[in-house]
Enzyme design. Structure first.
Site, short mmCIF file in Angstrom:
data_model
loop_
_atom_site.label_atom_id
_atom_site.label_comp_id
_atom_site.label_asym_id
_atom_site.label_seq_id
_atom_site.Cartn_x
_atom_site.Cartn_y
_atom_site.Cartn_z
N HIS A 139 9.15 29.89 -34.13
CA HIS A 139 9.12 31.33 -33.87
C HIS A 139 10.16 32.04 -34.74
O HIS A 139 11.34 32.13 -34.39
CB HIS A 139 9.41 31.58 -32.38
N HIS A 193 10.10 35.61 -37.42
CA HIS A 193 9.43 36.68 -38.15
C HIS A 193 9.99 36.70 -39.57
O HIS A 193 11.21 36.79 -39.76
CB HIS A 193 9.67 38.02 -37.47
N HIS A 227 3.48 36.83 -27.84
CA HIS A 227 4.75 37.30 -27.29
C HIS A 227 4.53 37.78 -25.85
O HIS A 227 3.68 38.64 -25.61
CB HIS A 227 5.30 38.46 -28.11
N GLU A 244 9.37 38.71 -22.37
CA GLU A 244 10.63 39.02 -23.03
C GLU A 244 11.11 40.37 -22.50
O GLU A 244 11.95 40.45 -21.62
CB GLU A 244 10.45 39.04 -24.55
N ASP A 273 13.95 33.58 -34.02
CA ASP A 273 13.33 34.90 -33.91
C ASP A 273 13.55 35.77 -35.16
O ASP A 273 12.73 35.76 -36.08
CB ASP A 273 13.81 35.60 -32.65
N ASP A 274 14.61 36.56 -35.18
CA ASP A 274 14.99 37.39 -36.34
C ASP A 274 16.46 37.09 -36.63
O ASP A 274 17.34 37.92 -36.36
CB ASP A 274 14.83 38.89 -36.02
#
Length: 322
Positions: A11, A13, A189, A192, A270-271
């Site tokens: 996961h 981006h 997603h 969250e 994630d980021d």
């Protein structure tokens, strides 16, 4: 602490993984002022709205096919440097269209970056095409149709990201049907920003093999049992969850509780630079903060490979490296 362990990420981006040093170089190249978003080698934001502004500003300096090849190669090189053997990158052909590059050139650049990185280190990578909820069901269906017809061996999954509060999961079910019929792996997603109900909705409407985040399932113990019984894999990103205020601190984060309840969990970032983390840090958090031993962390990494959107031959080869 975990430098001796092989790592896998499901996961992440792509634009959210843009290394600050590369972004600074790209900004100089295009004459873009990002001083408000990038200071002292770190991305700057203070709430979710400013995070989105920062994210969009950073994305502005990646414009060409070669820019995307370089971004992808740079991030995968970083992962390979910490003994990562496999990465799935969440990508948006719609973003390629919005910046005027075009979906095909956007994907082509990313694939070239994967090729370059693999040639150097042997790291494997695949792409998960994502639709974005805030652009509505028709846009998401278009993203699924693009992924389905691309016939690109590196595009192996489909995802739904964006604002969780925009519409019901059922509104986007058709997109997942298209992706499923094309043989793509499904992840979404959920759980969250929104609570446990969004995870239940995802299971009911989409039947994914994986869920991105999913951590707020902990608010409904019957749902936790359901996840464990189904074998649904959660792509958990603790650093992201704390940075965005999903949980106030790591002590209250449910990674350990979910795993102890029999849910199949994995570790991702994630980021990463936006949340001042990295896959290396996430693995170290698993060991130092959550108290997982090497064998438990290896088991989570094996779970990630078992759940990866790859062919059986690649999966077998990756498992042999753990």
């Amino acid at each position: 602490m975990t430098s001796h362990l092989k790592k896998v990420e499901l996961h992440c981006h792509l634009e959210g993984a843009a290394p600050p040093a590369l972004t600074a170089a790209q900004a100089r190249k295009y004459g873009v002022d990002i001083s408000a978003e990038l200071r002292d080698g770190a991305y700057v934001w203070h709430d979710f709205a400013s995070f989105l502004v920062c994210y969009d500003k950073v994305s502005e300096v990646y414009r060409t096919e070669e820019d995307y090849a370089l971004l992808t190669e740079t991030y995968l090189d970083e992962l390979a440097g910490i003994d990562t053997i496999y990465s799935e990158l969440i990508v948006s052909p719609d973003h390629g269209k919005r910046i005027g590059l075009g979906a095909d050139a956007y994907i082509s650049g990313i694939c070239e970056g994967i090729r370059r990185a693999r040639e150097k280190s042997g790291i494997e990578a695949r792409l998960i095409v994502t639709g974005e909820r805030h652009f509505g069901p028709e846009s998401v269906i278009g993203a699924a149709e693009y992924a389905a017809r691309a016939a690109n061996p590196l595009i192996t999954g489909f995802n739904l990201a964006g604002e969780e509060r925009m519409g019901r999961v059922a509104d986007y079910a058709r997109a997942f049907d298209i992706a499923r019929d094309a043989g793509l792996g499904l992840t979404i997603h959920a759980g969250e920003v929104c609570g446990a109900f969004s995870v239940a909705d995802a299971l009911d409407a989409v039947r994914p093999s994986r869920i991105g985040h999913g951590v707020r399932a902990i608010e409904d113990l019957d749902l936790v049992t359901r996840l464990a019984d189904l074998g649904t894999v959660l792509e958990i990103c603790p650093g992201s969850n704390i940075a965005l205020g999903v949980f106030p601190d790591f002590a209250s984060h449910p990674l350990r509780r979910l795993k102890d309840a029999g849910v199949r969990v994995t570790i991702s970032s994630d980021d990463p630079p936006f949340f001042h983390t990295s896959l290396k840090r996430e693995y170290e958090l698993a060991a130092g903060t959550f108290g997982f031993g090497d064998a438990e962390i290896d088991a989570m990494t094996r779970t990630a490979i078992e759940a990866a959107f790859v062919d059986d031959e690649t999966r077998k080869a990756l498992l042999a490296r753990i």
